[in-house]
Design a protein around this motif. Structure first.
Motif, PDB file in Angstrom:
ATOM      1  N   ALA A 143       0.865  -1.182   0.000  1.00  0.00           N
ATOM      2  CA  ALA A 143       0.000   0.000   0.000  1.00  0.00           C
ATOM      3  C   ALA A 143       0.899   1.228   0.000  1.00  0.00           C
ATOM      4  O   ALA A 143       1.988   1.207   0.586  1.00  0.00           O
ATOM      5  N   ALA A 144       0.437   2.279  -0.671  1.00  0.00           N
ATOM      6  CA  ALA A 144       1.237   3.506  -0.719  1.00  0.00           C
ATOM      7  C   ALA A 144       0.340   4.707  -0.968  1.00  0.00           C
ATOM      8  O   ALA A 144      -0.739   4.597  -1.550  1.00  0.00           O
ATOM      9  N   ARG A 145       0.847   5.836  -0.506  1.00  0.00           N
ATOM     10  CA  ARG A 145       0.233   7.133  -0.790  1.00  0.00           C
ATOM     11  C   ARG A 145       1.368   8.008  -1.297  1.00  0.00           C
ATOM     12  O   ARG A 145       2.395   8.169  -0.635  1.00  0.00           O
ATOM     13  N   TYR A 146       1.187   8.510  -2.520  1.00  0.00           N
ATOM     14  CA  TYR A 146       2.265   9.294  -3.120  1.00  0.00           C
ATOM     15  C   TYR A 146       1.710  10.324  -4.092  1.00  0.00           C
ATOM     16  O   TYR A 146       0.532  10.296  -4.449  1.00  0.00           O
ATOM     17  N   THR A 147       2.577  11.249  -4.496  1.00  0.00           N
ATOM     18  CA  THR A 147       2.218  12.292  -5.453  1.00  0.00           C
ATOM     19  C   THR A 147       3.150  12.173  -6.649  1.00  0.00           C
ATOM     20  O   THR A 147       4.368  12.085  -6.484  1.00  0.00           O
ATOM     21  N   MET A 148       2.557  12.164  -7.836  1.00  0.00           N
ATOM     22  CA  MET A 148       3.336  12.121  -9.074  1.00  0.00           C
ATOM     23  C   MET A 148       3.106  13.420  -9.840  1.00  0.00           C
ATOM     24  O   MET A 148       1.961  13.825 -10.054  1.00  0.00           O
ATOM     25  N   THR A 149       4.213  14.046 -10.232  1.00  0.00           N
ATOM     26  CA  THR A 149       4.144  15.273 -11.022  1.00  0.00           C
ATOM     27  C   THR A 149       4.827  15.026 -12.360  1.00  0.00           C
ATOM     28  O   THR A 149       5.965  14.557 -12.401  1.00  0.00           O
ATOM     29  N   ALA A 150       4.102  15.323 -13.422  1.00  0.00           N
ATOM     30  CA  ALA A 150       4.649  15.202 -14.777  1.00  0.00           C
ATOM     31  C   ALA A 150       4.680  16.585 -15.414  1.00  0.00           C
ATOM     32  O   ALA A 150       3.681  17.303 -15.392  1.00  0.00           O
ATOM     33  N   VAL A 151       5.836  16.927 -15.947  1.00  0.00           N
ATOM     34  CA  VAL A 151       5.980  18.172 -16.706  1.00  0.00           C
ATOM     35  C   VAL A 151       5.969  17.772 -18.177  1.00  0.00           C
ATOM     36  O   VAL A 151       6.804  16.976 -18.620  1.00  0.00           O
ATOM     37  N   MET A 152       5.012  18.313 -18.901  1.00  0.00           N
ATOM     38  CA  MET A 152       4.860  17.970 -20.306  1.00  0.00           C
ATOM     39  C   MET A 152       5.769  18.847 -21.163  1.00  0.00           C
ATOM     40  O   MET A 152       6.175  19.938 -20.754  1.00  0.00           O
ATOM     41  N   ARG A 153       6.089  18.372 -22.345  1.00  0.00           N
ATOM     42  CA  ARG A 153       7.004  19.098 -23.242  1.00  0.00           C
ATOM     43  C   ARG A 153       6.524  20.510 -23.565  1.00  0.00           C
ATOM     44  O   ARG A 153       7.328  21.404 -23.786  1.00  0.00           O
ATOM     45  N   ARG A 154       5.226  20.721 -23.573  1.00  0.00           N
ATOM     46  CA  ARG A 154       4.687  22.057 -23.872  1.00  0.00           C
ATOM     47  C   ARG A 154       4.514  22.907 -22.615  1.00  0.00           C
ATOM     48  O   ARG A 154       3.913  23.976 -22.669  1.00  0.00           O
ATOM     49  N   GLY A 155       5.027  22.414 -21.462  1.00  0.00           N
ATOM     50  CA  GLY A 155       5.040  23.209 -20.245  1.00  0.00           C
ATOM     51  C   GLY A 155       3.940  22.927 -19.238  1.00  0.00           C
ATOM     52  O   GLY A 155       4.026  23.381 -18.102  1.00  0.00           O
TER      53      GLY A 155
END
Length: 128
Positions: A82-94
């Protein structure tokens, strides 16, 4: 030798998206390193099997410039994670996409994930 979700859940959560999206290895090989062949991810109720997940990776490889994972909680017990996490993705267009994720999983005997259920919430700066 790579660790599995069953031996290093935090490492998997941080390493896997990066290896899958930006690594030199074939995405299918990366996927199989951490998941069983019959793996199913149920994301907010929508079931995604191996083929659907790999199709998603092709788009991510084209569009993502950066991925960062911050693990808040991770728990491994015999056969379960089990986990609780935050994922942030920066896209090529900003564009920045930030997702809060609560994940519950079932492990195979070798420590790879057999099944995972995720609940997600968009916490992107534009969504706030």
């Amino acid at each position: 030798m790579h660790s599995t979700p069953g031996t290093d859940l935090t490492g998997y959560l941080i390493r896997y998206p990066d290896e899958l999206t930006f690594g030199d290895d074939d995405p299918a090989a990366v996927f199989d390193r951490y998941h069983t062949g019959d793996f199913v991810l149920r994301n907010d109720g929508l079931p995604l099997d191996r083929e659907r997940l790999l199709a998603h990776v092709r788009a991510a490889r084209r569009n993502a410039a950066e991925v960062h994972v911050e693990v808040h909680d991770a728990l491994v017990t015999p056969g379960r994670v089990a986990a609780r996490y935050t994922m942030t993705a920066v896209m090529r267009r900003g564009r920045v996409i930030t997702t809060e994720i609560c994940m519950f999983g079932e492990l195979a005997a070798d420590g790879r994930l057999r099944r995972a259920d995720q609940l997600t919430r968009d916490v992107s700066p534009a969504a706030a």
